[in-house]
Design a protein around this motif. Structure first.
Motif, PDB file in Angstrom:
ATOM      1  N   LYS A 125       8.529 -46.964 -24.160  1.00  0.00           N
ATOM      2  CA  LYS A 125       7.781 -46.568 -25.365  1.00  0.00           C
ATOM      3  C   LYS A 125       8.011 -45.084 -25.666  1.00  0.00           C
ATOM      4  O   LYS A 125       8.252 -44.695 -26.809  1.00  0.00           O
ATOM      5  N   LYS A 126       7.980 -44.264 -24.587  1.00  0.00           N
ATOM      6  CA  LYS A 126       8.185 -42.821 -24.773  1.00  0.00           C
ATOM      7  C   LYS A 126       9.576 -42.534 -25.309  1.00  0.00           C
ATOM      8  O   LYS A 126       9.776 -41.677 -26.162  1.00  0.00           O
ATOM      9  N   LYS A 143       9.860 -43.359 -28.910  1.00  0.00           N
ATOM     10  CA  LYS A 143       9.192 -42.355 -29.738  1.00  0.00           C
ATOM     11  C   LYS A 143      10.089 -41.161 -30.018  1.00  0.00           C
ATOM     12  O   LYS A 143       9.984 -40.525 -31.059  1.00  0.00           O
ATOM     13  N   SER A 199       6.884 -35.915 -23.245  1.00  0.00           N
ATOM     14  CA  SER A 199       7.228 -37.283 -22.856  1.00  0.00           C
ATOM     15  C   SER A 199       6.969 -37.578 -21.380  1.00  0.00           C
ATOM     16  O   SER A 199       6.567 -38.677 -21.029  1.00  0.00           O
TER      17      SER A 199
END
Lengths: 94, 247
Positions: B110-111, B114, B139
Motif C-alpha cells: 500500500k505504501k 502511494k 513511508s
C-alpha cells in the motif's frame, strides 16, 4: 443488472444512431447534422459480476410520474460527431 | 435494490470499456454507412455518497429518496495513442516483477502504491536518482529487504535447471564434475558455491549453462552422493548423484 436497465454502450449507440441527413424527396430541403450533443437525466444501476468487474447499467427516467419518493437522477452528456471528419484524418496521418 | 459500492478506478475502468465498445460498434456500423457518428466525449454527473475506510475511498450511488448526496463529474474525452504514450507510464513488461506479486506485506504494498511504485523497475528508477525511499513520503519502507524480495521473486520466475551431470578429467587431469543446465550462474556478483556430501568443493568455472566443480574423491560417486549448489543468494539446488554406466 436489473432488467429495466441497459449497458451504457447500448444506450449511447441508440442515441447517436441518427440519420446524418434529414429531408425527403428530390425537392425537399435537406439538413446535414455534423454533430449531436445530448444531455439527459438517467437512473443508474451498478452491479458487480462474478469476476468482480463493475457493470454500469443506465436508463432514462423510467416513470414520468412525480411520485412522493423520486429516484436519484444522474446526468449524462454525450457528444458525437460525423465520421469521417478532419480530426480523423489528422489522427490517421500521425 | 442496493447499488454496489465502488472505487473510482474500477468505475472508470468499466466506463472506458463501455466507451471503447461503443466506438467499436459505431465503427462497424460505419462500414455500411458512409456517414455515421462517432462518440467524441462522454460526461457523467453522479450523485454519490463517498465513504473512507482509512485506506481507500469508495462511492455508493444515491438511491431513490436519498438526500444529501455529493456530486462527482467524470468526463471522458478522446486521445490518440501517441498522446497516451507521452503522458502515461509504460505498462509493466511481461518479464518485469510487479510489486503485487512479490511476497511483501499488504501495508508495504500500500505504501509503495502511494508513492507510485508498481514494479521493480520503478524502484530501480528511484534508486538511480538516489532517492532515499525509506524516507519518501513518511513511508517507513525497508528498501534493502524489499530489494531482496524482488530479486527472490525475479529468480523464482527464472529458476535454474539441471539437465545433466558427468564426471570428467579437466585440463589439469584432475577429476571434475560438469553440471549442465540452464540459468545456472546468472549473477556475476555472486560466485557459485558447491558442497559435496557436506564438504566445500571448488567451483572452477561457472556460466549460465555450465558449472565445473573440482572433485577430490571421484570414487565417492560409486554410492549416492549429495551435491548442493548455491548459484546465487536466491537459488539453491540439491541433487543426488550416483555413478552409472554411460548411456
Amino acid at each position: 443488472m436489473d432488467e429495466a436497465f441497459r449497458h451504457l454502450r447500448e444506450t449511447i449507440v441508440s442515441l447517436v444512431d441518427q440519420p446524418p441527413v434529414v429531408g425527403h424527396g428530390p425537392f425537399a430541403q435537406r439538413v446535414s447534422m455534423t454533430a449531436i450533443e445530448i444531455e439527459m437525466p438517467l437512473e443508474l444501476d451498478i452491479t458487480r459480476d462474478a469476476a468482480g468487474v463493475l457493470a454500469i447499467g443506465i436508463t432514462p427516467p423510467l416513470y414520468l410520474l412525480k411520485t412522493s419518493v423520486l429516484p436519484s437522477f444522474h446526468q449524462m452528456r454525450v457528444r458525437a460527431s460525423l465520421r469521417p471528419d478532419p480530426g480523423d484524418e489528422a489522427n490517421d496521418a500521425e | 435494490m442496493q447499488n454496489e459500492s465502488w472505487h473510482l478506478e474500477d468505475f472508470v475502468d468499466s466506463l472506458v470499456v463501455e466507451l471503447d465498445k461503443t466506438r467499436e460498434t459505431l465503427a462497424v456500423k460505419a462500414l455500411n454507412k458512409p456517414l455515421s457518428y462517432t462518440v467524441r466525449d462522454l460526461s457523467l454527473d453522479l450523485n454519490i455518497f463517498p465513504a473512507y475506510d482509512g485506506d481507500q475511498i469508495s462511492f455508493t450511488t444515491a438511491q431513490a429518496g436519498q438526500e444529501g448526496a455529493s456530486k462527482v463529474t467524470i468526463q471522458l474525452g478522446t486521445i490518440t495513442d501517441q498522446q497516451v504514450r507521452a503522458t502515461s507510464k509504460a505498462p509493466v513488461g511481461k518479464d518485469e516483477v510487479k510489486i503485487d506479486t512479490i511476497d511483501v506485506d499488504k501495508e508495504t504494498k500500500k505504501k509503495l502504491r502511494k508513492i507510485g511504485v508498481t514494479s521493480a523497475d520503478d524502484l530501480k528508477t528511484i534508486e538511480r536518482k538516489n532517492v532515499a525511499i525509506d524516507q519518501a513520503g513518511d513511508s517507513g519502507i525497508d528498501y534493502s529487504s524489499l530489494a531482496n524480495k524482488i530479486e527472490k521473486s525475479r529468480r523464482a520466475r527464472q529458476p535454474p535447471v539441471v539437465k545433466s551431470a558427468s564426471l570428467i578429467a579437466d585440463a589439469e587431469a584432475q577429476p571434475c564434475l560438469v553440471i549442465k543446465g540452464e540459468k545456472l550462474a546468472v549473477n556475476s556478483k555472486f560466485p557459485p558455491v558447491a558442497l559435496i556430501d557436506g564438504l566445500l568443493a571448488d567451483v572452477t568455472a561457472s556460466s549460465p549453462g555450465e558449472l565445473r566443480i573440482r572433485v577430490d574423491d571421484p570414487a565417492g560417486f560409486a554410492t549416492a552422493t549429495e551435491l548442493v549448489m548455491m548459484v546465487d543468494p536466491y537459488a539453491v539446488m540439491r541433487v543426488n548423484l550416483q555413478q552409472g554406466a554411460a548411456p
